[in-house]
Design a protein around this motif. Structure first.
Motif, PDB file in Angstrom:
ATOM      1  N   LEU A   1       1.003  -1.309  -0.030  1.00 25.48           N
ATOM      2  CA  LEU A   1      -0.024  -0.005  -0.121  1.00 25.48           C
ATOM      3  C   LEU A   1       1.156   1.187  -0.124  1.00 25.48           C
ATOM      4  O   LEU A   1       1.760   1.022   0.659  1.00 25.48           O
ATOM      5  N   GLY A   2       0.663   2.198  -0.762  1.00 23.53           N
ATOM      6  CA  GLY A   2       1.371   3.482  -0.665  1.00 23.53           C
ATOM      7  C   GLY A   2       0.408   4.759  -0.952  1.00 23.53           C
ATOM      8  O   GLY A   2      -0.501   4.766  -1.681  1.00 23.53           O
ATOM      9  N   ILE A   3       1.120   5.785  -0.068  1.00 24.65           N
ATOM     10  CA  ILE A   3       0.380   7.082  -0.206  1.00 24.65           C
ATOM     11  C   ILE A   3       1.704   8.170  -0.317  1.00 24.65           C
ATOM     12  O   ILE A   3       2.775   7.681  -0.558  1.00 24.65           O
ATOM     13  N   GLU A   4       1.245   9.540  -0.232  1.00 28.13           N
ATOM     14  CA  GLU A   4       2.138  10.522  -0.349  1.00 28.13           C
ATOM     15  C   GLU A   4       3.692  10.264   0.247  1.00 28.13           C
ATOM     16  O   GLU A   4       3.588  10.023   1.535  1.00 28.13           O
ATOM     17  N   ASN A   5       4.603  10.567  -0.497  1.00 30.72           N
ATOM     18  CA  ASN A   5       5.996  10.654   0.050  1.00 30.72           C
ATOM     19  C   ASN A   5       6.454   8.856   0.259  1.00 30.72           C
ATOM     20  O   ASN A   5       7.454   8.767   0.742  1.00 30.72           O
ATOM     21  N   TRP A   6       5.700   8.174  -0.414  1.00 37.09           N
ATOM     22  CA  TRP A   6       6.229   6.696  -0.368  1.00 37.09           C
ATOM     23  C   TRP A   6       6.791   6.389  -1.604  1.00 37.09           C
ATOM     24  O   TRP A   6       6.105   6.999  -2.805  1.00 37.09           O
TER      25      TRP A   6
END
Length: 199
Positions: A77-82
């Motif tokens: 799972l990935g969100i901002e800054n990843w």
């Protein structure tokens, strides 16, 4: 889309780990590509070779593979800054077995493998950044492997919500459940138990 703001977001991300000079920033910026994805668009499909490193500037992505029973298994799972990628495919140049798909409208900054190899020579700090990042990714993978085989589901859930604060609200329950290796119904039970324990 504010391109300068998006690029500066990645530069600041690099600077959290390694120092950069103005000349370094110019070299990096020249080698970036901005990718805009709508919700449900694919960044990578199974069978394709991953040829770029990808930074999430805005939005969220998830990675999954489909097992022999046709079941979707969430692996990242990935969100901002990843960063999100199939590192195996990227490093081996073999076809990916994963899909990477936008969970929301998403903006990606990507650096092709060819350009990244050039940056390693032009900006040695970037080589150091990725050495540290890949070490960290390996440690995280080992921890997750250990956790999946030896830790009960409730502990997994508590570790997930404490390590990745605010991420749970960004993804559907079935993705979170798949990532944790449990059913949606059991995730709902664990969530209620956790809320009861912390209240």
């Amino acid at each position: 889309m504010d391109t300068d703001l998006i690029v500066s977001q990645l530069i600041e991300h690099f600077k959290e780990i390694v120092p950069l000079q103005d000349a370094d920033i110019g070299c990096i910026t020249a080698k970036l590509e901005i990718i805009q994805l709508k919700k449900k668009d694919y960044l990578l499909r199974s069978g394709e070779v991953s040829r770029s490193m990808r930074f999430i500037a805005k939005g969220s992505l998830y990675a999954y593979h489909i097992d022999e029973k046709g079941k979707e298994n969430t692996t990242q799972l990935g969100i901002e800054n990843w960063w999100v990628n199939d590192l195996y495919s990227y490093l081996s140049e073999m076809p990916s077995s994963m899909f990477i798909q936008a969970n929301e409208d998403t903006t990606i900054l990507q650096i092709s493998k060819t350009n990244l190899e050039v940056l390693y020579r032009e900006v040695p700090a970037i080589s150091e950044f990725w050495r540290l990042k890949i070490q960290s990714a390996y440690v995280t993978l080992q921890e997750r492997t250990f956790e999946h085989s030896r830790v009960d589901a409730y502990t997994k859930y508590r570790n997930f919500v404490s390590t990745y604060r605010n991420i749970e609200q960004r993804f559907p329950q079935y993705m979170i459940a798949s990532y944790l290796g449990i059913t949606v119904e059991y995730l709902s039970y664990l969530r209620k138990k956790h809320l009861s324990d912390v209240s």
